[in-house]
Write a protein that holds these residues in place. Structure first.
Motif, PDB file in Angstrom:
ATOM      1  N   ASN A  56      -3.424   6.619  -0.393  1.00 26.40           N
ATOM      2  CA  ASN A  56      -3.280   6.303  -1.832  1.00 26.40           C
ATOM      3  C   ASN A  56      -2.241   5.211  -2.085  1.00 26.40           C
ATOM      4  O   ASN A  56      -1.439   5.313  -3.012  1.00 26.40           O
ATOM      5  N   LEU A  57      -2.279   4.218  -1.262  1.00 26.79           N
ATOM      6  CA  LEU A  57      -1.288   3.148  -1.356  1.00 26.79           C
ATOM      7  C   LEU A  57      -1.498   2.335  -2.637  1.00 26.79           C
ATOM      8  O   LEU A  57      -2.589   1.829  -2.894  1.00 26.79           O
ATOM      9  N   THR A  58      -0.434   2.226  -3.393  1.00 28.86           N
ATOM     10  CA  THR A  58      -0.525   1.534  -4.682  1.00 28.86           C
ATOM     11  C   THR A  58       0.661   0.603  -4.861  1.00 28.86           C
ATOM     12  O   THR A  58       1.788   0.951  -4.516  1.00 28.86           O
ATOM     13  N   LYS A  59       0.381  -0.577  -5.359  1.00 27.47           N
ATOM     14  CA  LYS A  59       1.464  -1.491  -5.722  1.00 27.47           C
ATOM     15  C   LYS A  59       1.192  -2.043  -7.113  1.00 27.47           C
ATOM     16  O   LYS A  59       0.140  -2.635  -7.363  1.00 27.47           O
ATOM     17  N   LYS A  60       2.153  -1.811  -7.986  1.00 29.64           N
ATOM     18  CA  LYS A  60       2.005  -2.314  -9.355  1.00 29.64           C
ATOM     19  C   LYS A  60       3.091  -3.331  -9.636  1.00 29.64           C
ATOM     20  O   LYS A  60       4.246  -3.142  -9.254  1.00 29.64           O
ATOM     21  N   TYR A  61       2.717  -4.418 -10.277  1.00 23.22           N
ATOM     22  CA  TYR A  61       3.684  -5.387 -10.801  1.00 23.22           C
ATOM     23  C   TYR A  61       3.601  -5.264 -12.319  1.00 23.22           C
ATOM     24  O   TYR A  61       2.626  -5.711 -12.911  1.00 23.22           O
ATOM     25  N   GLU A  63      -4.524   2.847  -5.059  1.00 22.22           N
ATOM     26  CA  GLU A  63      -5.034   4.038  -4.354  1.00 22.22           C
ATOM     27  C   GLU A  63      -5.804   3.667  -3.084  1.00 22.22           C
ATOM     28  O   GLU A  63      -6.915   4.151  -2.858  1.00 22.22           O
ATOM     29  N   LEU A  64      -5.219   2.834  -2.286  1.00 27.36           N
ATOM     30  CA  LEU A  64      -5.911   2.302  -1.102  1.00 27.36           C
ATOM     31  C   LEU A  64      -5.787   3.266   0.084  1.00 27.36           C
ATOM     32  O   LEU A  64      -4.695   3.697   0.417  1.00 27.36           O
ATOM     33  N   ASN A  65      -6.921   3.544   0.685  1.00 29.16           N
ATOM     34  CA  ASN A  65      -6.926   4.408   1.873  1.00 29.16           C
ATOM     35  C   ASN A  65      -7.677   3.691   2.994  1.00 29.16           C
ATOM     36  O   ASN A  65      -8.906   3.704   3.011  1.00 29.16           O
TER      37      ASN A  65
END
Lengths: 307, 267
Positions: A10-15, A23-25
């Protein structure tokens, strides 16, 4: 321990409010080449930066060699070689001098490491040419040399063929393939060039607008590719009727009044065409069609395609 | 850590700043010794000739090092600190991994070594020119050499505020050079104001560069052959504790700010 060398949860990066990665898997298996495919701005580089701890994720987790990267950088990073975005080197130094700085910081005192890395990418050792005088292709090669210099188990390469000429691309491709096949390296490679990924990767992840849309092996993807025979006839409904009654098949799709697609590939095209003509149909076109990977990706990404 | 520091020196290879530092450390002492020689007159007494050497030495410290060296070190620091930004090499260091604090420590160590190197070069050339031009009697070499070394450390610490600003503004080399010159001019201006109005003497030693200069003057005075100072001048001298506290605060505060700013723009 997980079977995956690289795994994100659930990798998430927000700017601000905008999610660059959401939500990357992804799952990269040992000894395979994983191609992260996506258009420019899809979130490939941000993902790779997070994998290397260069960018802190907003949420989610990166696990490499079964351990979270955060807090284990000293243990994990020395086992990874990377090329992120453009090659970064000191312009006033030669290739050897540049590599020497990084080699020392990695604790590689033996100059053979540098020599071997440069040889691998076909760059001269102890050349007097400064980095600032290098072509983009040479710079890219040097960046690859830096990535492999310390013989890492994992390579994370962000658009490694950028700036290379066609011969350079082919060389780079076989070099990366060899690293995986002969040396058993696990490689994560990103690209926006579909053909490159399809030629190189064992597993493919399609990323678009920061989201992972598909993750499959190339073999699985290729199996999904549809092959069909396309007929252009005077009446597609009558053609459908003939296919059902004469050839006992229902695996067709009527596209419109004149076009029909037959999915069953075992049927003889010549017999079908003859049957259509004998039953009063005009056949103006009959050909084998293949839905390419690109068509598939267009479909997956909502019609925008990749490159 | 040693490899990191060695790396910082390697990165400066072929950069003109290094020969420039050597050239400046050669020219300025020549100028100082020459002006000292011009004012010698006919007095040939040992005390007077020793005094001329002391004069050259203090002029070297006061003008060459207190005002010129922060400029030079500021420019050098901007080159070292902007290098990773401009060449996009920070990512290569991070994946080794090299932490920001270690990188800053290495860069500052390089600045410190150059600071000491420049100071010692100045002293060496000043002594050499004094001998060549026969501009005084060379004496107390051991003390002056050791003092130059300590002074080199002190002036590097006193330069840290300008490096903080250089990192904070994170602009071009030109801006950084201007900031370095501005810092030197600021020190000059404060000194000039105090010279006019001695009631402001207490604030002067709040400025690290001037505090170091005055502290050095006090230390030198004890060793000088020629002591002709106005009583008001003694008001300028800070105590040892004061000097160490000012430089200590400068060091700690600068390091914290540098770490904060550098992390911000490399994130």
């Amino acid at each position: 321990m997980s079977d995956y060398i690289i795994e994100t949860r659930n990798l998430t990066k927000k700017y601000g409010n905008q999610a660059s990665v959401s939500e990357l898997n992804i799952h990269v298996r040992k000894g395979r080449i994983y191609g992260l495919l996506g258009r420019n701005g899809a979130g490939k580089t941000t993902t790779m930066r997070m994998l290397l701890g260069l960018t802190v994720p907003t949420s989610g987790e990166v696990r490499i060699f079964g351990n979270p990267i955060q807090g284990n950088e000293k243990k994990i990073l020395p086992r990874i070689g990377s090329l992120i975005e453009s090659p970064g080197f000191y312009p006033n130094l030669t290739a050897t001098e540049n590599l020497k700085i990084f080699a020392k910081l990695r604790g590689l005192d033996n100059e053979n490491y540098i020599k071997r890395a440069l040889e691998l990418v076909n760059l001269p050792y102890r050349d007097k040419k400064l980095f600032s005088q290098y072509s983009l292709g040479m710079k890219q090669r040097l960046a690859i040399a830096l990535a492999v210099m310390h013989d890492p188990a994992v390579l994370i390469l962000d658009e490694p063929i950028n700036g290379l000429d066609p011969i350079g691309i082919a060389e780079m491709r076989s070099f990366i393939r060899e690293l995986c096949d002969v040396k058993g390296k696990t490689i994560l490679i990103s690209s926006h060039i579909l053909s490159e990924i399809s030629l190189l990767a064992d597993d493919i992840g399609i990323i678009d607008h920061g989201k992972l849309l598909e993750e499959e092996s190339l073999a699985e993807l290729e199996q999904k590719n549809r092959h069909y025979i396309h007929f252009t006839v005077s009446d597609s409904r009558q053609a459908a009727h003939l296919l059902e009654t004469v050839f006992q098949t229902r695996t067709f799709k009527i596209r419109d009044k004149n076009n029909i697609q037959l999915m069953e590939m075992n049927l003889p095209v010549a017999s079908i065409t003859r049957c259509f003509v004998e039953n009063g149909l005009e056949v103006s076109e009959a050909h084998l069609c293949e839905e390419t990977l690109e068509d598939y990706f267009k479909k997956v990404t909502g019609g925008e395609g990749i490159a | 850590m040693l490899n990191l520091i060695a790396g910082e020196f390697a990165k400066l290879k072929r950069k003109k700043i290094v020969p420039f530092i050597v050239l400046l450390s050669l020219l300025f002492p020549l100028l100082v010794v020459y002006s000292s020689k011009m004012g010698m007159g006919n007095d040939t007494s040992v005390e007077f000739l020793k005094g001329r050497f002391d004069l050259s030495y203090t002029m070297m410290l006061g003008y060459g090092l207190v005002f010129l060296e922060p400029c030079l070190l500021g420019i050098l620091a901007s080159m070292l600190f902007f290098m990773e930004r401009d060449n996009d090499t920070f990512k290569n260091l991070c994946v080794i991994p090299v932490t920001t604090s270690r990188l800053i420590a290495a860069k500052l160590s390089a600045v410190l070594i150059y600071g000491i190197f420049y100071t010692l070069c100045n002293f060496t050339f000043m002594t050499f020119f004094t001998w060549i031009l026969n501009a005084g009697i060379i004496y107390d070499i051991g003390f002056k050499l050791a003092f130059s070394f300590i002074f080199g450390i002190g002036i590097t610490i006193a330069t840290l505020p300008v490096i903080v600003f250089i990192i904070y503004f994170n602009k071009s080399y030109l801006i950084s050079t201007l900031l370095s010159f501005f810092y030197a001019i600021l020190n000059w201006s404060v000194l000039s104001i105090v010279e006019i109005n001695l009631s402001l003497v207490k604030i002067i030693n709040l400025f690290p560069t001037l505090c170091l200069m005055n502290w050095s003057s006090k230390k030198m005075l004890d060793r000088m052959a020629d002591r002709h100072l106005l009583p008001e001048a003694y008001l300028l001298f800070p105590s040892d504790i004061w000097a160490f506290v000012v430089l200590g605060i400068t060091l700690v505060l600068s390091l914290l700010l540098m770490l904060n700013f550098y992390k911000k723009w490399t994130r």
